[in-house]
Scaffold this active site. Structure first.
Site, PDB file in Angstrom:
ATOM      1  N   ASP A 142       5.627  27.554 -14.911  1.00  0.00           N
ATOM      2  CA  ASP A 142       5.751  28.624 -13.909  1.00  0.00           C
ATOM      3  C   ASP A 142       4.768  28.376 -12.763  1.00  0.00           C
ATOM      4  OD1 ASP A 142       7.730  30.065 -15.150  1.00  0.00           O
ATOM      5  OD2 ASP A 142       6.359  31.407 -16.208  1.00  0.00           O
ATOM      6  N   LYS A 193       5.913  34.062 -24.765  1.00  0.00           N
ATOM      7  CA  LYS A 193       5.106  33.162 -23.928  1.00  0.00           C
ATOM      8  C   LYS A 193       3.639  33.113 -24.347  1.00  0.00           C
ATOM      9  CE  LYS A 193       7.652  33.074 -19.577  1.00  0.00           C
ATOM     10  NZ  LYS A 193       7.594  33.320 -18.144  1.00  0.00           N
TER      11      LYS A 193
HETATM   12  P1  NAP Z   1       4.950  40.659 -18.699  1.00  0.00           P
HETATM   13  O1  NAP Z   1       3.996  39.691 -19.270  1.00  0.00           O
HETATM   14  O2  NAP Z   1       5.657  41.615 -19.579  1.00  0.00           O
HETATM   15  O3  NAP Z   1       4.161  41.494 -17.559  1.00  0.00           O
HETATM   16  C1  NAP Z   1       4.762  42.523 -16.875  1.00  0.00           C
HETATM   17  C2  NAP Z   1       3.795  43.111 -15.862  1.00  0.00           C
HETATM   18  O4  NAP Z   1       4.490  44.106 -15.127  1.00  0.00           O
HETATM   19  C3  NAP Z   1       2.596  43.809 -16.502  1.00  0.00           C
HETATM   20  O5  NAP Z   1       1.479  43.610 -15.680  1.00  0.00           O
HETATM   21  C4  NAP Z   1       3.011  45.275 -16.510  1.00  0.00           C
HETATM   22  O6  NAP Z   1       1.926  46.179 -16.372  1.00  0.00           O
HETATM   23  C5  NAP Z   1       3.808  45.351 -15.237  1.00  0.00           C
HETATM   24  N1  NAP Z   1       4.804  46.435 -15.358  1.00  0.00           N
HETATM   25  C6  NAP Z   1       5.759  46.564 -16.308  1.00  0.00           C
HETATM   26  N2  NAP Z   1       6.454  47.698 -16.096  1.00  0.00           N
HETATM   27  C7  NAP Z   1       5.908  48.297 -15.005  1.00  0.00           C
HETATM   28  C8  NAP Z   1       6.159  49.510 -14.326  1.00  0.00           C
HETATM   29  N3  NAP Z   1       7.140  50.322 -14.720  1.00  0.00           N
HETATM   30  N4  NAP Z   1       5.398  49.811 -13.226  1.00  0.00           N
HETATM   31  C9  NAP Z   1       4.409  48.989 -12.816  1.00  0.00           C
HETATM   32  N5  NAP Z   1       4.106  47.823 -13.456  1.00  0.00           N
HETATM   33  C10 NAP Z   1       4.849  47.498 -14.533  1.00  0.00           C
HETATM   34  O7  NAP Z   1       6.120  39.929 -17.902  1.00  0.00           O
HETATM   35  P2  NAP Z   1       6.015  38.526 -17.146  1.00  0.00           P
HETATM   36  O8  NAP Z   1       6.371  37.434 -18.063  1.00  0.00           O
HETATM   37  O9  NAP Z   1       4.715  38.480 -16.436  1.00  0.00           O
HETATM   38  O10 NAP Z   1       7.218  38.638 -16.110  1.00  0.00           O
HETATM   39  C11 NAP Z   1       7.161  39.500 -14.993  1.00  0.00           C
HETATM   40  C12 NAP Z   1       8.407  39.293 -14.132  1.00  0.00           C
HETATM   41  O11 NAP Z   1       8.432  37.985 -13.592  1.00  0.00           O
HETATM   42  C13 NAP Z   1       9.706  39.449 -14.921  1.00  0.00           C
HETATM   43  O12 NAP Z   1      10.611  40.165 -14.133  1.00  0.00           O
HETATM   44  C14 NAP Z   1      10.189  38.036 -15.099  1.00  0.00           C
HETATM   45  O13 NAP Z   1      11.595  37.932 -15.183  1.00  0.00           O
HETATM   46  C15 NAP Z   1       9.689  37.377 -13.818  1.00  0.00           C
HETATM   47  N6  NAP Z   1       9.509  35.917 -13.958  1.00  0.00           N
HETATM   48  C16 NAP Z   1      10.257  35.089 -13.180  1.00  0.00           C
HETATM   49  C17 NAP Z   1      10.084  33.721 -13.258  1.00  0.00           C
HETATM   50  C18 NAP Z   1      10.908  32.796 -12.381  1.00  0.00           C
HETATM   51  O14 NAP Z   1      10.995  31.601 -12.680  1.00  0.00           O
HETATM   52  N7  NAP Z   1      11.481  33.263 -11.318  1.00  0.00           N
HETATM   53  C19 NAP Z   1       9.151  33.182 -14.143  1.00  0.00           C
HETATM   54  C20 NAP Z   1       8.388  34.065 -14.930  1.00  0.00           C
HETATM   55  C21 NAP Z   1       8.577  35.422 -14.820  1.00  0.00           C
HETATM   56  P3  NAP Z   1       0.964  46.545 -17.621  1.00  0.00           P
HETATM   57  O15 NAP Z   1       0.050  45.385 -17.755  1.00  0.00           O
HETATM   58  O16 NAP Z   1       0.276  47.781 -17.183  1.00  0.00           O
HETATM   59  O17 NAP Z   1       1.877  46.738 -18.793  1.00  0.00           O
END
Ligand code: NAP
Length: 464
Positions: free
Chosen positions: A105, A65
Site C-alpha cells: 500500500d 492486515k
Molecule cells: P481500518 O484499519 O479499519 O481503519 C479505519 C479507520 O477509519 C480508523 O482510523 C477508524 O477510526 C476510521 N473510521 C471508521 N469508521 C469511521 C467513522 N464512521 N467516522 C470516522 N472515522 C471512521 O481500515 P483501513 O485498512 O485503514 O482502510 C481504510 C480505507 O482505505 C478503506 O475504505 C479501504 O478500503 C481503503 N483502502 C484502499 C486501498 C487502495 O488500494 N485503494 C488500500 C488500503 C485501504 P477509529 O480508529 O476511531 O476506529
C-alpha cells in the site's frame, strides 16, 4: 506453485481477481491462477498453515492486515514499521516454505501521487483516519519528505500512536495528531481519506458529507489535492465535496493497481518495466464493467434544460435517452398536464418510479428526470446506487424567465395564482432543493448554453 489469492472477510467485492487475471494474460504468466478466498479471523492461522505450499503469494485485506504479522517468518522494514501486511510471499528455503510479509500500500500510494504529479516535499498533508491504510500513507509521506503530516481520527489515541511511531522513524517530517476543534486555516497540499466513510456497502453514517464539508471549510489553499483511498464507488462523498471546493481529485483505483503491481514484482522477484502502460491498460479493462458510470440521471427544476441536455449527451455518447415525462406521455397517450388532472399526482409518480427502476437496470443510458422525481426517497436511493446523479441548477429569476410562457401548462406552477411566478418557483424550489442537493454533482446552467452543460456532464463522467 503458480497460484495466488486474496484473503479477507468479506471478500466477494474484491477487484484483485480481475486485476491478476489480466496481468497473468498480459504478462506471459498464463499458468498463474488467482482467486478470492473468504477467510474469517478465527481461521487465519489454520488457513496459512494448510495452504502455504499451494501459493506463490497472497494479498491480505480486512480484517487480517495486522493480525497476520505474528503468523509470518519475516517482515519487510516497511511492513514492520507500519504494522500491517497486505502481501505475503512464500518461498522454499532448505526444504522449508518460508513466508515473508510486505506492505505494498505504501508504494501503491506513493506511485499514485507521482503519476498524478503531486510533489509533497516540504509541504503539509492531512490524513483522515489512523487505521492500517492511514499508517501506510503516513509512511509514504515520510519517504516523500513531507514537512508536516496532520492526523485526524475518531479515536484520538490512534492518531497519537502514529505520530509517536513515525516521528522517530522520519526525522525530517513532523507528525501531528489533531482534532477538528484545533484545525484552522490550513494551507494543505494534500488531504487523504483513509477511513471507510463513503465506501460502497459500508453502512454510511448520515453525517458523512457534513464531516467532509467541515474539514474542507478549514482549508485555505486553492491547489489542494484530495485523495480518497476508496475505489468503489469511483466518485465518493469525499471526492464530491472536493469537487465542490474546486480541488484536484485522485480516487483509490490507481493505488489499488500500483499496490497489485508491486505484489507481482515481489512474487516473481522481477521489476516490471512498463508499469504506467500496464496501469493504463488495466484501468481501461476495469472500467469496462464499471456500471455506475454507465448511467447518468439529470435532475433539477422544470425549465432547467434537462431534456435538451440529455438529448445532446445521448447523441454525443451514442447512449439511450430516457425522458421520464415523455415516456409517461407515450405510455398513457396524453400530456403530463392531463395525467395530473385526470389521474392525479400519485398515479403519475408510480409510473415515474417504474420507468426509473427500468433505467437503473440498463447500460449506457442517460435519463432526464421529472422535476419532482427525487421527492421519492426510494428513487434517490436506487438512482445513486446505480448511476451518477447530476443536478442542473439555475437561479429562480432565470427559471421564471424560461418558464414564463409555459407556466400555465405546468400543473405544479398553476397553484397560488395570487403569487408571482417567481414566488411560486421559490416555494416549490424550497421543498425540492434538499433532494436536488443529494446529487453527486451540481452544474449551474445560468451562464451557459445547453451544449455547454452537456459538455460539462460528459466531463463529470470522466472525473477520476
Ligand atoms: P481500518 O484499519 O479499519 O481503519 C479505519 C479507520 O477509519 C480508523 O482510523 C477508524 O477510526 C476510521 N473510521 C471508521 N469508521 C469511521 C467513522 N464512521 N467516522 C470516522 N472515522 C471512521 O481500515 P483501513 O485498512 O485503514 O482502510 C481504510 C480505507 O482505505 C478503506 O475504505 C479501504 O478500503 C481503503 N483502502 C484502499 C486501498 C487502495 O488500494 N485503494 C488500500 C488500503 C485501504 P477509529 O480508529 O476511531 O476506529
Amino acid at each position: 506453485m503458480t497460484k495466488g489469492a486474496v484473503i479477507g472477510s468479506p471478500i466477494s467485492h474484491s477487484l484483485s481477481p480481475r486485476i491478476f487475471s489480466f496481468l497473468s494474460k498480459n504478462l506471459n504468466r498464463g499458468n498463474f491462477n488467482y482467486e478470492a478466498i473468504e477467510v474469517k479471523s478465527e481461521d487465519l492461522s489454520t488457513f496459512l498453515e494448510q495452504n502455504k505450499s499451494k501459493y506463490l503469494g497472497l494479498n491480505v485485506t480486512i480484517p487480517h492486515k495486522e493480525n497476520i504479522l505474528k503468523n509470518l517468518d519475516s517482515l519487510s522494514v516497511e511492513a514492520s514499521t507500519v504494522g500491517a501486511v497486505n502481501c505475503v510471499h512464500f518461498k522454499k528455503d532448505a526444504g522449508r516454505i518460508l513466508s515473508s510479509g510486505h506492505n505494498t500500500d505504501i508504494s501503491g500510494f506513493a506511485e499514485s501521487l507521482t503519476e498524478n504529479k503531486v510533489n509533497l516535499k516540504g509541504k503539509t498533508a492531512l490524513i483522515l483516519g489512523a487505521g492500517g491504510a492511514a499508517r501506510a500513507v503516513a509512511y509514504a509521506l515520510g519517504s516523500l519528505k513531507a514537512a508536516e503530516v496532520l492526523i485526524l481520527n475518531k479515536t484520538k489515541s490512534r492518531a497519537q500512536e502514529i505520530a509517536a511511531d513515525f516521528n522517530s522513524q522520519f526525522t525530517g517530517t513532523k507528525y501531528l495528531p489533531i482534532t477538528l476543534e484545533n484545525f484552522h486555516n490550513k494551507d494543505l497540499a494534500l488531504i487523504v481519506n483513509a477511513t471507510p466513510l463513503g465506501m460502497e456497502n459500508y453502512g454510511q453514517p448520515d453525517d458523512t458529507k457534513l464531516f467532509f464539508t467541515q474539514i474542507f471549510q478549514f482549508v485555505t489553499s486553492k491547489n489542494t489535492v484530495a485523495f480518497d483511498l476508496i475505489y468503489k464507488p469511483k466518485i465518493t462523498p469525499f471526492l464530491e465535496t472536493a469537487e465542490r471546493k474546486g480541488f484536484s481529485r485522485i480516487g483509490g483505483l490507481d493505488m489499488l493497481i500500483f499496490q497489485a503491481l508491486k505484489s507481482w514484482e515481489i512474487w516473481f522477484e522481477q521489476p516490471l518495466q512498463n508499469k504506467i502502460e500496464i496501469k493504463k491498460d488495466l484501468t481501461k479493462e476495469l472500467a469496462k464493467t464499471s456500471s455506475r458510470s454507465e448511467r447518468i440521471f439529470l435532475t433539477g427544476f422544470m425549465g432547467v434544460g434537462k431534456s435538451t441536455v440529455a438529448k445532446i449527451v445521448a447523441e454525443q455518447m451514442g447512449w439511450t435517452l430516457v425522458d421520464t415525462d415523455r415516456a409517461i406521455e407515450k405510455q398513457i397517450g396524453t400530456s403530463v398536464s392531463e395525467v395530473f388532472s385526470n389521474k392525479g399526482e400519485a398515479f403519475f409518480r408510480t409510473l415515474e418510479a417504474k420507468i426509473i427502476q427500468e433505467a437503473c437496470k440498463g447500460s449506457k443510458v442517460i435519463v432526464a428526470l421529472g422535476g419532482g422525481a427525487l421527492m421519492n426517497a426510494e428513487n434517490v436511493r436506487i438512482i445513486k446506487e446505480s448511476g451518477l446523479l447530476v443536478y442542473l441548477s439555475a437561479k429562480e429569476e432565470k427559471l421564471a424567465e424560461r418558464l414564463k410562457n409555459s407556466a400555465t401548462s405546468r400543473p405544479l406552477l398553476r397553484h397560488d395564482q395570487s403569487l408571482t411566478l417567481i414566488e411560486r418557483i421559490g416555494n416549490l424550489m424550497k421543498a425540492r432543493e434538499p433532494q436536488y442537493k443529494e446529487a453527486h454533482f451540481e452544474i449551474s446552467t445560468d451562464n451557459t448554453t445547453d451544449v455547454g452543460v452537456a459538455k460539462e456532464v460528459i466531463r463529470k463522467l470522466e472525473l477520476k
